[in-house]
Design a protein around this motif. Structure first.
Motif: not given
Length: 367
Positions: A33-38, A46-52
């Motif tokens: 849903i969003s991407a900023q510098r990897h 399960y909802g929104e998560l921060k990913g790498k």
């Protein structure tokens, strides 16, 4: 828990996902849903998560267009304690909107993925430019999404019909919506495209009102907006791409920063779709390989002489054709160069392995 179908999950993505999941059943599908510098934000059941992305992914991917972008479906493993996610792979895209990267590099920049409808937003004021609309249409047609043109800021125009006729002359068969997002007038026309599980994106220059339209659809100020003065050259009110859910419609919308450079990245034959009127006329030319420049019996030239086709539209046709022809040549050279570099790299690697084996054998004999 979130229903993945509301995020656009369907049999196309599921069939591809199953192939990956046969190797590791712990993967779960998620949407970028969003991407900023990897650094990514993903939405899953399960909802929104921060990913790498994983180091293995970075090692395998050899070109930037393979990296996840907003709208992509990916396979993740969940880090429950950190409320985060590890991105392992990108599921094949159904559609993708791309342009050539700004500057001299011959590389593809994927803007967003898995879009059903692309809204091209322009205005009745200084932003109105038919040639720019033609370039955007080539990008959209090549993406696989359906284009819709929005003429915004109708409250500032006293001759709407003239503008509509001009746009119709270069976009036969494409829906044209007139509205004033600031006055919340005409916004309802968009709702017919916001069907369950469908994703739309808003494209156009800075200051055309993309974020204002999205705020109206969300019925909340999720996106910052700025007023642009008449003498203002325009500035990006949206700084990065982001996907939003529209709960009452169970659909998704992507806001996209205004693009200063619209460099084409498409197949040459996509021009035939953008300039369908010229292609139709060319069927009546005396010669099958008519270049529409000097040949006698050219139906395209006759249309210009009779006032049925604007000379500037033909110029734009030639310009896009030439640009994509050069891009094709450059891409072939770049691929050839990359193949040669890989061959050289493999040769060096093989040589190093042979030398290590020889050294190992000598050491073994000495012992």
């Amino acid at each position: 828990m979130i229903d993945l179908k509301e995020l656009g999950w369907n049999s196309f993505f599921e069939n591809h996902f199953i192939k990956y999941n046969q190797q590791n059943t712990t993967y779960i599908p998620a949407r970028i849903i969003s991407a900023q510098r990897h650094i990514y934000s993903v939405l899953c059941e399960y909802g929104e998560l921060k990913g790498k992305i994983t180091g293995k992914f970075l090692y395998k991917v050899q070109s930037t267009e393979k990296y996840p972008v907003v709208g992509d479906w990916v396979g993740i493993t969940r880090k429950e304690k950190e409320d985060g996610a590890i991105i392992h792979f990108v599921i094949p895209r159904k559609t993708s909107l791309s342009r050539k990267t700004p500057g001299i590099k011959t590389e593809e920049q994927v803007i967003c993925a898995n879009i059903d409808t692309s809204f091209l937003v322009t205005t009745f004021d200084r932003d109105f430019n038919l040639r720019r609309i033609e370039r955007y249409l080539s990008l959209i047609w090549d993406s696989g999404a359906n284009p819709v043109i929005i003429l915004n800021k109708a409250d500032l125009c006293t001759d709407i019909e003239t503008f509509i006729r001009e746009v119709e002359s270069i976009s036969p068969g494409i829906p044209i919506l007139c509205m004033s997002a600031l006055k919340k007038s005409g916004i309802g026309q968009i709702y017919s495209y916001l069907k369950e599980g469908k994703t739309v994106v808003f494209l156009g220059s800075s200051g055309t009102g993309k974020s204002t339209i999205i705020n109206c659809l969300l019925d909340a100020p999720k996106q910052a907006t700025n007023f642009l003065r008449d003498n203002d050259k325009g500035r990006h009110t949206t700084s990065y791409r982001e996907l939003f859910m529209i709960p009452d419609r169970r659909s998704m919308v992507i806001d996209n920063p205004g693009m200063r450079e619209i460099q084409l990245w498409a197949n040459e034959d996509i021009v035939e779709k953008t300039f369908a009127d010229i292609e139709d006329l060319s069927q009546s030319c005396r010669f099958n390989n008519c270049s529409h420049t000097k040949e006698p019996g050219c139906a395209v030239k006759e249309a210009i002489e009779e006032g049925g086709l604007e000379p500037k539209r033909l110029e734009s046709y030639f310009k896009q054709k030439g640009e994509l022809n050069k891009l094709s040549e450059k891409t072939k050279l770049a691929k050839k160069k990359l193949i040669n570099m890989r061959k050289e790299k493999n040769k060096r690697l093989s040589k190093m392995i042979r030398m290590k084996k020889k050294l190992h054998n000598k050491t073994s004999k000495t012992r």
